[in-house]
Design a protein around this motif. Structure first.
Motif, PDB file in Angstrom:
ATOM      1  N   ILE A 196      26.195  -4.628  19.069  1.00 39.51           N
ATOM      2  CA  ILE A 196      26.862  -5.633  19.699  1.00 39.51           C
ATOM      3  C   ILE A 196      27.582  -6.572  18.517  1.00 39.51           C
ATOM      4  CG2 ILE A 196      27.315  -7.349  21.662  1.00 39.51           C
ATOM      5  CD1 ILE A 196      26.713  -4.825  22.711  1.00 39.51           C
ATOM      6  N   TRP A 197      28.769  -6.419  18.556  1.00 39.10           N
ATOM      7  CA  TRP A 197      29.687  -7.218  17.661  1.00 39.10           C
ATOM      8  C   TRP A 197      30.030  -8.432  18.278  1.00 39.10           C
ATOM      9  CZ3 TRP A 197      29.254  -5.930  12.587  1.00 39.10           C
ATOM     10  CH2 TRP A 197      29.175  -4.598  12.004  1.00 39.10           C
ATOM     11  N   GLY A 198      29.986  -9.611  17.709  1.00 32.95           N
ATOM     12  CA  GLY A 198      31.002 -11.064  18.252  1.00 32.95           C
ATOM     13  C   GLY A 198      30.382 -11.659  19.277  1.00 32.95           C
ATOM     14  N   MET A 249      21.867  -9.472  17.252  1.00 37.93           N
ATOM     15  CA  MET A 249      21.449 -10.920  17.497  1.00 37.93           C
ATOM     16  C   MET A 249      22.618 -11.723  17.105  1.00 37.93           C
ATOM     17  SD  MET A 249      17.654 -10.999  15.574  1.00 37.93           S
ATOM     18  CE  MET A 249      17.568 -12.858  15.685  1.00 37.93           C
ATOM     19  N   GLY A 250      22.929 -12.685  17.817  1.00 34.84           N
ATOM     20  CA  GLY A 250      23.940 -13.868  17.559  1.00 34.84           C
ATOM     21  C   GLY A 250      23.228 -14.637  16.418  1.00 34.84           C
ATOM     22  N   VAL A 251      23.750 -14.599  15.374  1.00 43.35           N
ATOM     23  CA  VAL A 251      23.373 -15.208  13.971  1.00 43.35           C
ATOM     24  C   VAL A 251      24.510 -15.881  13.242  1.00 43.35           C
ATOM     25  CG1 VAL A 251      21.175 -13.735  13.755  1.00 43.35           C
ATOM     26  CG2 VAL A 251      23.400 -13.372  12.420  1.00 43.35           C
ATOM     27  N   VAL A 252      24.100 -16.993  12.574  1.00 41.84           N
ATOM     28  CA  VAL A 252      25.087 -17.466  11.685  1.00 41.84           C
ATOM     29  C   VAL A 252      25.718 -16.684  10.614  1.00 41.84           C
ATOM     30  CG1 VAL A 252      25.526 -19.517  10.169  1.00 41.84           C
ATOM     31  CG2 VAL A 252      23.959 -19.729  12.059  1.00 41.84           C
ATOM     32  N   SER A 253      27.162 -16.362  10.606  1.00 43.17           N
ATOM     33  CA  SER A 253      27.577 -15.395   9.973  1.00 43.17           C
ATOM     34  C   SER A 253      27.878 -16.004   8.425  1.00 43.17           C
ATOM     35  CB  SER A 253      29.251 -15.281  10.161  1.00 43.17           C
ATOM     36  OG  SER A 253      29.953 -14.769   9.393  1.00 43.17           O
ATOM     37  N   ASP A 254      27.461 -15.169   7.460  1.00 40.54           N
ATOM     38  CA  ASP A 254      27.735 -15.441   6.196  1.00 40.54           C
ATOM     39  C   ASP A 254      28.937 -14.896   5.438  1.00 40.54           C
ATOM     40  OD1 ASP A 254      27.086 -12.658   6.112  1.00 40.54           O
ATOM     41  OD2 ASP A 254      25.502 -12.716   4.708  1.00 40.54           O
ATOM     42  N   GLY A 255      29.819 -14.490   6.371  1.00 34.45           N
ATOM     43  CA  GLY A 255      30.913 -13.700   5.939  1.00 34.45           C
ATOM     44  C   GLY A 255      31.092 -12.393   5.663  1.00 34.45           C
ATOM     45  N   SER A 256      29.957 -11.726   6.435  1.00 28.78           N
ATOM     46  CA  SER A 256      29.764 -10.346   6.440  1.00 28.78           C
ATOM     47  C   SER A 256      30.819  -9.391   7.294  1.00 28.78           C
ATOM     48  CB  SER A 256      28.486  -9.753   6.753  1.00 28.78           C
ATOM     49  OG  SER A 256      27.230 -10.119   5.784  1.00 28.78           O
ATOM     50  N   TYR A 257      31.344  -8.355   6.978  1.00 28.19           N
ATOM     51  CA  TYR A 257      32.281  -7.692   7.645  1.00 28.19           C
ATOM     52  C   TYR A 257      33.548  -8.611   7.833  1.00 28.19           C
ATOM     53  CZ  TYR A 257      28.548  -4.448   8.229  1.00 28.19           C
ATOM     54  OH  TYR A 257      27.360  -3.520   7.965  1.00 28.19           O
ATOM     55  N   GLY A 311      29.751 -19.169   9.080  1.00 23.61           N
ATOM     56  CA  GLY A 311      29.482 -20.501   9.897  1.00 23.61           C
ATOM     57  C   GLY A 311      29.599 -20.336  11.269  1.00 23.61           C
ATOM     58  N   LEU A 312      30.348 -19.269  11.829  1.00 22.66           N
ATOM     59  CA  LEU A 312      30.353 -19.056  13.053  1.00 22.66           C
ATOM     60  C   LEU A 312      29.103 -18.309  13.513  1.00 22.66           C
ATOM     61  CD1 LEU A 312      33.940 -17.267  13.720  1.00 22.66           C
ATOM     62  CD2 LEU A 312      33.146 -19.358  14.449  1.00 22.66           C
ATOM     63  N   VAL A 313      28.709 -18.504  14.920  1.00 21.02           N
ATOM     64  CA  VAL A 313      27.507 -17.664  15.401  1.00 21.02           C
ATOM     65  C   VAL A 313      27.982 -16.264  15.835  1.00 21.02           C
ATOM     66  CG1 VAL A 313      25.419 -17.754  16.865  1.00 21.02           C
ATOM     67  CG2 VAL A 313      25.988 -19.695  15.632  1.00 21.02           C
ATOM     68  N   PHE A 314      27.723 -15.167  15.300  1.00 20.44           N
ATOM     69  CA  PHE A 314      28.476 -14.079  15.585  1.00 20.44           C
ATOM     70  C   PHE A 314      27.177 -12.979  15.687  1.00 20.44           C
ATOM     71  CE2 PHE A 314      31.067 -10.164  14.584  1.00 20.44           C
ATOM     72  CZ  PHE A 314      32.328 -10.339  15.078  1.00 20.44           C
ATOM     73  N   GLU A 335      38.270 -15.221  19.180  1.00 22.26           N
ATOM     74  CA  GLU A 335      37.852 -16.108  20.635  1.00 22.26           C
ATOM     75  C   GLU A 335      36.566 -17.151  20.306  1.00 22.26           C
ATOM     76  OE1 GLU A 335      36.519 -14.930  25.224  1.00 22.26           O
ATOM     77  OE2 GLU A 335      35.242 -14.137  23.646  1.00 22.26           O
ATOM     78  N   LEU A 336      36.004 -16.770  19.287  1.00 19.06           N
ATOM     79  CA  LEU A 336      34.839 -17.584  18.880  1.00 19.06           C
ATOM     80  C   LEU A 336      35.442 -18.674  18.221  1.00 19.06           C
ATOM     81  CD1 LEU A 336      32.020 -15.309  17.953  1.00 19.06           C
ATOM     82  CD2 LEU A 336      31.807 -16.859  19.627  1.00 19.06           C
ATOM     83  N   LEU A 337      36.435 -18.763  17.288  1.00 17.15           N
ATOM     84  CA  LEU A 337      37.416 -19.766  16.670  1.00 17.15           C
ATOM     85  C   LEU A 337      37.996 -20.737  17.715  1.00 17.15           C
ATOM     86  CD1 LEU A 337      38.962 -17.694  13.646  1.00 17.15           C
ATOM     87  CD2 LEU A 337      37.158 -19.626  13.648  1.00 17.15           C
TER      88      LEU A 337
END
Length: 305
Positions: free
Chosen positions: A159-161, A241-249, A254-257, A290-292
């Motif tokens: 599940i992405w996003g 899992m919804g985790v704090v993005s490190d810029g991957s992909y 900083g987004l919880v993705f 949408e998250l932004l």
């Protein structure tokens, strides 16, 4: 939730008007004589309930009504999260700042977890996650049913996003009974035409059918999420899992993705190196956008920094 040999003490917290119902839950849990349940305590005070916790599961919030999307209640739920922060900062955070074994799970929208992260500098960002395991489990169940196998034969869906209707349920790297899902269901247009929308709208379908949001399946997913986080994912497998993005992909840091993650030793890591085609990347950009937008809504809410 924490394995077959780990005793637990439950701290159950609810608002004052629900005090009697909470006591009823306490009585039922005691009457079940569960072998690992060492104690059940009820609270209507966040300050009292938070003392000494190892795993904090925040499931409260304003529920959406039929026809509403997550973003329709975003501002209200951001306020709910913020309303408890002052007390949390004084009670939970001193514990979290010392022990890396402590975790916070928000069984709520990604942006609520982002609000908590941004306003709780004493909690390590990696210790705050949100629940997309429910969507992950829904995807597994759908694939298993379509392939005519038990859900335990399905692994490595993603599940992405966002935990919303923009999420991207992805089977490109998954398998069913040891065979790639797309190969097992080759020629089945359902993967593109039915599967994605079914998983995206499953919560809304349950809400329409029973008049209430998912309950048992959500609780089961919380247990799955925490167990894998604390005890580790099976070898060769990952979970969402919804985790704090490190810029991957290419996702905004900083987004919880929601990402595919592996867990070991109480820590999670994002699965790297997965190849995504252009349609998949477009879906990631849609849910990121949408998250932004939700982040901007939260920033506009009173008290959100």
């Amino acid at each position: 939730m924490l394995g077959p040999n780990q005793p637990v003490i439950l701290h159950l917290l609810d608002i004052e008007p629900a005090k009697d119902a909470l006591m009823g839950v306490q009585m039922e849990l005691m009457d079940a004589a569960l072998p690992l349940l060492q104690g059940v305590h009820t609270f209507t005070s966040v300050e009292q309930a938070s003392v000494g916790v190892d795993v904090a599961i925040m499931v409260g919030g304003v529920p959406r009504k039929p026809g509403e999307e997550r973003k329709d209640v975003m501002a209200k739920n951001s306020a709910v999260v913020l309303g408890a922060l002052e007390i949390i900062m004084c009670t939970i955070i001193p514990t979290f700042g010392v022990s890396q074994s402590n975790r916070v799970l928000l069984a709520a929208a990604n942006t609520n977890a982002w609000v908590l992260k941004e306003n709780s500098p004493g909690i390590p960002a990696e210790n705050i996650t949100c629940l997309t395991r429910l969507d992950h489990n829904r995807a597994i169940a759908q694939v298993g049913e379509r392939a005519g196998v038990h859900s335990t034969a399905v692994k490595n869906v993603i599940i992405w996003g966002n935990h919303s209707s923009t999420q991207f349920p992805d089977v490109s790297h998954g398998s069913v009974a040891g065979q790639p899902i797309k190969a097992r269901l080759q020629g089945d247009s359902w993967l593109e035409e039915g599967f994605i929308s079914t998983v995206q709208q499953r919560g809304a379908a349950i809400l329409k059918a029973r008049g209430l949001s998912s309950a048992l399946s959500a609780a089961s997913s919380v247990c799955d999420h925490v167990r894998d986080w604390m005890l580790g994912t099976p070898k060769g497998s990952w979970v969402s899992m919804g985790v704090v993005s490190d810029g991957s992909y290419g996702i905004t840091p900083g987004l919880v993705f929601s990402y595919p993650v592996r867990c070991c030793g109480g820590k999670w890591s994002i699965v790297q190196g997965l190849q995504l085609d252009e349609p998949s990347l477009n879906r990631l950009r849609t849910t990121e956008q949408e998250l932004l937008e939700e982040r901007e809504m939260a920033l506009a809410s009173a008290g959100v920094r």
